[in-house]
Motif scaffolding. Structure first.
Motif, PDB file in Angstrom:
ATOM      1  N   VAL A  24      29.559  29.175  35.708  1.00 47.93           N
ATOM      2  CA  VAL A  24      30.070  29.575  34.707  1.00 47.93           C
ATOM      3  C   VAL A  24      30.827  31.081  34.266  1.00 47.93           C
ATOM      4  CG1 VAL A  24      29.700  29.831  31.879  1.00 47.93           C
ATOM      5  CG2 VAL A  24      28.429  28.360  33.851  1.00 47.93           C
ATOM      6  N   ALA A  75      25.083  29.975  29.450  1.00 50.93           N
ATOM      7  CA  ALA A  75      26.012  29.681  29.484  1.00 50.93           C
ATOM      8  C   ALA A  75      25.656  27.751  29.504  1.00 50.93           C
ATOM      9  CB  ALA A  75      25.843  30.106  31.637  1.00 50.93           C
ATOM     10  N   GLY A  84      26.573  21.016  21.736  1.00 50.59           N
ATOM     11  CA  GLY A  84      25.214  20.822  21.339  1.00 50.59           C
ATOM     12  C   GLY A  84      24.159  21.881  21.960  1.00 50.59           C
ATOM     13  N   GLY A  86      24.347  24.631  23.697  1.00 48.57           N
ATOM     14  CA  GLY A  86      24.763  26.087  22.918  1.00 48.57           C
ATOM     15  C   GLY A  86      23.387  26.336  22.346  1.00 48.57           C
ATOM     16  N   MET A 108      25.097  40.978  23.715  1.00 49.35           N
ATOM     17  CA  MET A 108      26.482  41.135  23.405  1.00 49.35           C
ATOM     18  C   MET A 108      27.703  40.088  23.680  1.00 49.35           C
ATOM     19  SD  MET A 108      27.282  44.204  26.065  1.00 49.35           S
ATOM     20  CE  MET A 108      27.786  43.390  27.234  1.00 49.35           C
ATOM     21  N   SER A 109      28.115  39.886  22.516  1.00 48.22           N
ATOM     22  CA  SER A 109      28.732  38.324  22.909  1.00 48.22           C
ATOM     23  C   SER A 109      30.014  38.723  23.194  1.00 48.22           C
ATOM     24  CB  SER A 109      29.330  37.546  21.115  1.00 48.22           C
ATOM     25  OG  SER A 109      30.476  36.076  21.319  1.00 48.22           O
ATOM     26  N   ASN A 112      35.224  35.419  22.208  1.00 48.11           N
ATOM     27  CA  ASN A 112      35.084  34.198  22.418  1.00 48.11           C
ATOM     28  C   ASN A 112      34.048  32.686  21.702  1.00 48.11           C
ATOM     29  OD1 ASN A 112      34.028  33.813  25.348  1.00 48.11           O
ATOM     30  ND2 ASN A 112      34.147  32.857  25.353  1.00 48.11           N
ATOM     31  N   ALA A 113      33.213  33.762  21.714  1.00 48.76           N
ATOM     32  CA  ALA A 113      31.617  33.386  21.221  1.00 48.76           C
ATOM     33  C   ALA A 113      31.207  33.473  20.153  1.00 48.76           C
ATOM     34  CB  ALA A 113      30.904  33.738  22.308  1.00 48.76           C
ATOM     35  N   PHE A 116      30.377  31.081  17.703  1.00 47.96           N
ATOM     36  CA  PHE A 116      29.162  30.888  17.792  1.00 47.96           C
ATOM     37  C   PHE A 116      28.269  30.855  17.552  1.00 47.96           C
ATOM     38  CE2 PHE A 116      25.636  29.985  21.289  1.00 47.96           C
ATOM     39  CZ  PHE A 116      25.476  28.130  21.178  1.00 47.96           C
ATOM     40  N   TYR A 117      27.645  32.519  17.683  1.00 53.65           N
ATOM     41  CA  TYR A 117      27.282  33.162  17.398  1.00 53.65           C
ATOM     42  C   TYR A 117      26.802  33.654  16.065  1.00 53.65           C
ATOM     43  CZ  TYR A 117      26.095  34.194  21.965  1.00 53.65           C
ATOM     44  OH  TYR A 117      25.653  33.594  22.954  1.00 53.65           O
ATOM     45  N   ASN A 119      27.808  31.002  13.785  1.00 56.74           N
ATOM     46  CA  ASN A 119      27.945  29.692  13.023  1.00 56.74           C
ATOM     47  C   ASN A 119      25.776  29.971  13.125  1.00 56.74           C
ATOM     48  OD1 ASN A 119      29.683  29.033  12.424  1.00 56.74           O
ATOM     49  ND2 ASN A 119      30.152  27.520  14.041  1.00 56.74           N
TER      50      ASN A 119
HETATM   51  C1  LIG Z   1      29.851  29.547  24.561  1.00 50.69           C
HETATM   52  C2  LIG Z   1      28.739  28.571  25.074  1.00 50.69           C
HETATM   53  C3  LIG Z   1      27.941  29.202  25.306  1.00 50.69           C
HETATM   54  C4  LIG Z   1      28.831  27.552  23.793  1.00 50.69           C
HETATM   55  O1  LIG Z   1      27.659  26.557  24.493  1.00 50.69           O
HETATM   56  P1  LIG Z   1      28.406  25.431  23.911  1.00 50.69           P
HETATM   57  O2  LIG Z   1      27.102  24.172  24.294  1.00 50.69           O
HETATM   58  O3  LIG Z   1      29.621  25.064  24.080  1.00 50.69           O
HETATM   59  O4  LIG Z   1      27.957  24.889  22.192  1.00 50.69           O
HETATM   60  P2  LIG Z   1      27.162  24.279  21.031  1.00 50.69           P
HETATM   61  O5  LIG Z   1      28.390  22.686  21.323  1.00 50.69           O
HETATM   62  O6  LIG Z   1      25.962  24.160  20.648  1.00 50.69           O
HETATM   63  O7  LIG Z   1      28.869  25.088  19.832  1.00 50.69           O
HETATM   64  C5  LIG Z   1      29.750  24.740  20.192  1.00 50.69           C
HETATM   65  C6  LIG Z   1      30.473  24.281  18.977  1.00 50.69           C
HETATM   66  O8  LIG Z   1      30.205  23.219  19.152  1.00 50.69           O
HETATM   67  C7  LIG Z   1      30.033  22.341  18.034  1.00 50.69           C
HETATM   68  N1  LIG Z   1      28.966  21.258  18.199  1.00 50.69           N
HETATM   69  C8  LIG Z   1      27.467  20.864  17.894  1.00 50.69           C
HETATM   70  N2  LIG Z   1      26.929  20.721  18.464  1.00 50.69           N
HETATM   71  C9  LIG Z   1      27.747  19.207  18.426  1.00 50.69           C
HETATM   72  C10 LIG Z   1      28.252  17.515  18.863  1.00 50.69           C
HETATM   73  N3  LIG Z   1      27.082  17.205  19.295  1.00 50.69           N
HETATM   74  N4  LIG Z   1      29.279  17.098  18.773  1.00 50.69           N
HETATM   75  C11 LIG Z   1      30.317  17.832  18.469  1.00 50.69           C
HETATM   76  N5  LIG Z   1      30.106  19.538  18.432  1.00 50.69           N
HETATM   77  C12 LIG Z   1      29.184  19.769  18.473  1.00 50.69           C
HETATM   78  C13 LIG Z   1      29.199  23.522  17.119  1.00 50.69           C
HETATM   79  O9  LIG Z   1      29.387  23.475  15.543  1.00 50.69           O
HETATM   80  C14 LIG Z   1      29.893  23.882  17.386  1.00 50.69           C
HETATM   81  O10 LIG Z   1      30.555  24.967  16.795  1.00 50.69           O
HETATM   82  P3  LIG Z   1      31.574  25.910  16.816  1.00 50.69           P
HETATM   83  O11 LIG Z   1      32.715  26.521  17.867  1.00 50.69           O
HETATM   84  O12 LIG Z   1      32.653  26.177  15.332  1.00 50.69           O
HETATM   85  O13 LIG Z   1      31.101  26.605  16.813  1.00 50.69           O
HETATM   86  C15 LIG Z   1      29.407  27.917  25.751  1.00 50.69           C
HETATM   87  O14 LIG Z   1      30.843  27.426  25.465  1.00 50.69           O
HETATM   88  C16 LIG Z   1      29.544  28.916  26.955  1.00 50.69           C
HETATM   89  O15 LIG Z   1      28.870  28.600  28.046  1.00 50.69           O
HETATM   90  N6  LIG Z   1      30.675  28.940  27.045  1.00 50.69           N
HETATM   91  C17 LIG Z   1      31.692  30.316  28.236  1.00 50.69           C
HETATM   92  C18 LIG Z   1      30.507  31.366  28.836  1.00 50.69           C
HETATM   93  C19 LIG Z   1      30.528  32.155  27.247  1.00 50.69           C
HETATM   94  O16 LIG Z   1      31.438  32.435  27.192  1.00 50.69           O
HETATM   95  N7  LIG Z   1      29.187  32.175  27.229  1.00 50.69           N
HETATM   96  C20 LIG Z   1      28.874  33.375  26.218  1.00 50.69           C
HETATM   97  C21 LIG Z   1      28.622  34.791  26.686  1.00 50.69           C
HETATM   98  S1  LIG Z   1      28.503  35.603  25.843  1.00 50.69           S
END
Ligand SMILES: CC(C)(COP(=O)(O)OP(=O)(O)OC[C@H]1O[C@@H](n2cnc3c(N)ncnc32)[C@H](O)[C@@H]1OP(=O)(O)O)[C@@H](O)C(=O)NCCC(=O)NCCS
Length: 143
Positions: A24, A75, A84, A86, A108-109, A112-113, A116-117, A119
């Protein structure tokens, strides 16, 4: 989806988690296997999300000081993002941080994230930085 959130159990699972982390966070930047680890892995807490024993998400907590924790390497596999996972990982990491009596956690975001943090209640600090050629922002949460 029957997703389980738990700590890494053994060395094999730790290796599987590093591979998932690499997929990832590092392969996407063209970086080699091994680049996903640092010198703090042994003293850190590793949380994983599994589905049918496959690791679909992971994140790390470590103590920076008796009151301050660092969450890093969050990740989720692309095909499981935005469902949900993450959020659940962060909740579990915060639970672990509370167990350790930490008062604040910092991330340290990647830019793009940040939303997410946000929220999840994290507030941006002033400091931003460039890491691996990607712009990052320090964010923190009182727990
Ligand atoms: C950033 C990351 C960790 C977030 O994890 P994720 O599982 O996608 O996050 P969530 O699903 O919990 O939340 C993301 C969004 O989905 C929404 N969501 C949460 N649960 C949900 C569900 N059941 N159904 C639909 N959407 C949902 C959240 O409200 C959130 O909305 P937002 O875009 O307004 O913040 C992930 O996308 C990732 O690994 N990205 C690539 C690597 C990265 O950037 N990592 C961060 C390093 S700092």
């Amino acid at each position: 989806m029957n997703i389980e959130l738990r700590l890494v159990k053994n060395q094999q699972e730790l290796e599987d988690m590093f591979y998932q982390r690499w997929l990832v966070l590092r392969s996407t930047l063209g970086m080699e296997l091994g680049s996903e680890r640092d010198t703090h892995e042994d003293s850190a807490i590793h949380v994983i999300a599994t589905l049918d024993r496959k690791i679909i998400g992971s994140g790390r907590l470590r103590e920076l000081s008796p009151e301050l924790g660092s969450i890093a390497y969050l990740a989720v596999l692309p095909e499981f993002q935005n469902r949900g996972v993450g959020t659940k990982l962060i909740e579990k990491l915060i639970y672990q941080a509370r167990e350790k009596n930490l008062k604040t956690v910092r991330v340290m975001s990647r830019t793009n994230a940040v939303k997410f943090y946000q929220n999840l209640g994290f507030s941006p600090e002033d400091k931003s930085s460039e890491y691996l050629g990607i712009s990052h922002l320090f964010m923190q949460l009182k727990i």
